[in-house]
Design a protein around this motif. Structure first.
Motif, mmCIF file in Angstrom:
data_model
loop_
_atom_site.group_PDB
_atom_site.id
_atom_site.type_symbol
_atom_site.label_atom_id
_atom_site.label_comp_id
_atom_site.label_asym_id
_atom_site.label_seq_id
_atom_site.Cartn_x
_atom_site.Cartn_y
_atom_site.Cartn_z
ATOM 1 N N ASP A 187 0.779 -1.239 0.000
ATOM 2 C CA ASP A 187 0.000 0.000 0.000
ATOM 3 C C ASP A 187 0.810 1.287 0.000
ATOM 4 O O ASP A 187 0.303 2.335 -0.403
ATOM 5 C CB ASP A 187 -0.959 0.011 1.193
ATOM 6 C CG ASP A 187 -2.125 -0.939 1.013
ATOM 7 O OD1 ASP A 187 -2.077 -1.750 0.067
ATOM 8 O OD2 ASP A 187 -3.071 -0.893 1.819
ATOM 9 N N HIS A 188 2.056 1.238 0.461
ATOM 10 C CA HIS A 188 2.826 2.479 0.599
ATOM 11 C C HIS A 188 4.155 2.444 -0.148
ATOM 12 O O HIS A 188 5.057 3.223 0.150
ATOM 13 C CB HIS A 188 3.072 2.758 2.084
ATOM 14 C CG HIS A 188 1.822 2.901 2.891
ATOM 15 N ND1 HIS A 188 1.014 4.011 2.824
ATOM 16 C CD2 HIS A 188 1.216 2.054 3.763
ATOM 17 C CE1 HIS A 188 -0.023 3.860 3.645
ATOM 18 N NE2 HIS A 188 0.077 2.677 4.213
ATOM 19 N N ARG A 189 4.293 1.568 -1.138
ATOM 20 C CA ARG A 189 5.568 1.432 -1.845
ATOM 21 C C ARG A 189 5.732 2.401 -3.000
ATOM 22 O O ARG A 189 6.833 2.899 -3.251
ATOM 23 C CB ARG A 189 5.708 0.000 -2.391
ATOM 24 C CG ARG A 189 5.827 -1.071 -1.335
ATOM 25 C CD ARG A 189 5.769 -2.447 -1.980
ATOM 26 N NE ARG A 189 5.727 -3.518 -0.990
ATOM 27 C CZ ARG A 189 5.298 -4.739 -1.241
ATOM 28 N NH1 ARG A 189 4.877 -5.061 -2.450
ATOM 29 N NH2 ARG A 189 5.290 -5.650 -0.279
ATOM 30 N N SER A 226 -6.950 0.274 -6.698
ATOM 31 C CA SER A 226 -7.738 0.605 -5.509
ATOM 32 C C SER A 226 -7.285 1.959 -4.965
ATOM 33 O O SER A 226 -6.514 2.676 -5.602
ATOM 34 C CB SER A 226 -7.556 -0.493 -4.453
ATOM 35 O OG SER A 226 -6.183 -0.721 -4.182
ATOM 36 N N GLU A 227 -7.759 2.307 -3.786
ATOM 37 C CA GLU A 227 -7.422 3.598 -3.202
ATOM 38 C C GLU A 227 -5.918 3.711 -2.970
ATOM 39 O O GLU A 227 -5.268 2.780 -2.488
ATOM 40 C CB GLU A 227 -8.162 3.788 -1.876
ATOM 41 C CG GLU A 227 -7.893 5.130 -1.208
ATOM 42 C CD GLU A 227 -8.623 5.285 0.112
ATOM 43 O OE1 GLU A 227 -8.402 6.305 0.801
ATOM 44 O OE2 GLU A 227 -9.416 4.384 0.453
ATOM 45 N N TYR A 228 -5.362 4.885 -3.309
ATOM 46 C CA TYR A 228 -3.939 5.145 -3.131
ATOM 47 C C TYR A 228 -3.712 5.787 -1.759
ATOM 48 O O TYR A 228 -4.361 6.764 -1.410
ATOM 49 C CB TYR A 228 -3.430 6.072 -4.237
ATOM 50 C CG TYR A 228 -1.974 6.452 -4.128
ATOM 51 C CD1 TYR A 228 -0.977 5.495 -4.263
ATOM 52 C CD2 TYR A 228 -1.606 7.776 -3.891
ATOM 53 C CE1 TYR A 228 0.363 5.836 -4.174
ATOM 54 C CE2 TYR A 228 -0.266 8.132 -3.809
ATOM 55 C CZ TYR A 228 0.714 7.151 -3.944
ATOM 56 O OH TYR A 228 2.046 7.498 -3.853
ATOM 57 N N PHE A 229 -2.773 5.214 -0.997
ATOM 58 C CA PHE A 229 -2.566 5.673 0.379
ATOM 59 C C PHE A 229 -1.280 6.471 0.581
ATOM 60 O O PHE A 229 -0.938 6.820 1.702
ATOM 61 C CB PHE A 229 -2.563 4.463 1.329
ATOM 62 C CG PHE A 229 -3.909 3.810 1.472
ATOM 63 C CD1 PHE A 229 -4.882 4.343 2.309
ATOM 64 C CD2 PHE A 229 -4.212 2.669 0.743
ATOM 65 C CE1 PHE A 229 -6.119 3.742 2.434
ATOM 66 C CE2 PHE A 229 -5.457 2.053 0.864
ATOM 67 C CZ PHE A 229 -6.412 2.596 1.710
ATOM 68 N N GLY A 230 -0.546 6.753 -0.499
ATOM 69 C CA GLY A 230 0.672 7.550 -0.374
ATOM 70 C C GLY A 230 1.902 6.693 -0.138
ATOM 71 O O GLY A 230 1.820 5.543 0.281
#
Length: 347
Positions: free
Chosen positions: A100-102, A115-119
């Protein structure tokens, strides 16, 4: 100094490997383990090899159960960790072993995950060449770390010295990986059943579709590439864990074989966990099982004008859990090698 630790996703392969390594870490005390479907069970009933942590039971994976610890490791499927981490306090160290954060580019995330991008967080590959230094400089004091994808870090570490050293071209990079099915996680998948993989080698995510491609390109840009292109072909083989990656690149015209080897030797000369083998020696995947080491063999194919880099590592250790703990050590000012095995298991 001791740090209290929580591990989310403790019932999976990556979570179990985190716990195996953490159980012998002198500075980390695992006090909470969590899961989704397996919540409420004893850890030892789900991970029977973790006898030293037999008193722990799996709590539900919620931000409330994870908060209050000094360090939180997440071993959750993509899309799950981002939801949890958004609700964790900023003053604790969080290391995400998921995807999710790579990625730093939201467009890459949208194209390969959707999907949703979390930074993006600090990338947890300390040995990776970044500019004139190494990624470990960006991990010191970090409170949010993204552990790498195992295939992605293997290929990036294999090729980055050639990019940074100016001895290979950034176009027409090729990597073919023999990988164990544990990299796909513990949930049941038909294609990963023993009856499907024993006696067979099975390619997957071919033709530019593998989700680790933008992660590799991101790392190579950090090493000095402008617009690298890579053909990535992973192949599931009948070994429970491990990666043997064969990465090749065109050598820049006029570059000697000695200069090529020197680029890799200089990049990893002082690295405790990346070992460039002597000329003529090549690694086997089994040589790195259970260890936080990456073993590299390098050959120059003069007729083809290409360098061939063969890298062996354990996808669950150096590829995931070991990289996460190594990065956490750096973030907290603990000696980088603490709690991490250099020796593999044989036979």
């Amino acid at each position: 100094m001791s740090y209290s630790v929580a591990v989310a996703g403790a019932s999976g392969y990556a979570g179990g490997e985190l716990l195996r390594l953490l159980s012998s870490h002198p500075d980390f005390i695992v006090s909470t383990v969590t899961a989704f479907q397996n919540a409420g069970q004893r850890l030892v009933d789900v991970q029977p090899h973790l006898r030293s942590l037999g008193t722990l039971s799996l709590a539900e994976t919620t931000p409330q159960n994870l908060a209050g610890h000094d360090v939180v490791f997440l071993a959750l499927p993509h899309g799950k960790s981002g939801e949890v981490t958004a609700q964790l306090p900023e003053n604790i160290l969080v290391v995400d072993c998921g995807a999710d954060h790579r990625l730093t580019d939201p467009a890459d995330w949208a194209a390969f995950y959707g999907s949703e991008y979390f930074g993006a967080w600090a990338y947890g590959v300390p040995e990776l060449i970044v500019g004139g230094g190494k990624q470990r400089d960006n991990l010191v004091g970090a409170t949010r770390i993204a552990a790498p994808g195992c295939n992605a870090s293997t290929v990036a570490l294999s090729l980055a010295p050639g990019i940074a050293g100016g001895v290979i071209e950034e176009k027409d990079l090729v990597a073919v990986l023999a990988v164990g099915p544990s990299g796909a996680g513990k949930s049941l998948k038909l294609e990963n059943l023993a009856s499907e993989i024993l006696g067979s080698a099975n390619p997957y995510a071919v033709g530019g579709t593998h989700r680790h491609i933008p992660e590799i390109q991101q790392s190579l840009r950090g090493a000095g590439a402008v617009d690298p292109t890579i053909s990535l072909t992973p192949v599931i083989v009948p070994m429970s864990r491990g990666i043997l990656a064969t990465s090749t690149a065109r050598i820049l015209p006029g570059t000697s074989a000695t200069a090529v080897r020197d680029a890799w030797a200089a990049a990893y000369a002082d690295e405790p966990f990346i070992h460039l083998l002597p000329e003529g020696k090549l690694p086997r995947s089994g040589d790195a099982i259970g260890a936080n080491t990456a073993l590299m063999g390098l050959a120059v194919d003069q007729a083809a004008g290409r360098v061939v880099v063969i890298t062996a590592l354990d996808n669950l250790v150096k590829g995931t859990a070991g990289a996460a703990i190594q990065s956490a050590n750096l973030a907290l000012g603990i000696p980088e090698t603490t709690g991490l095995p250099m020796d593999g298991v044989a036979p």
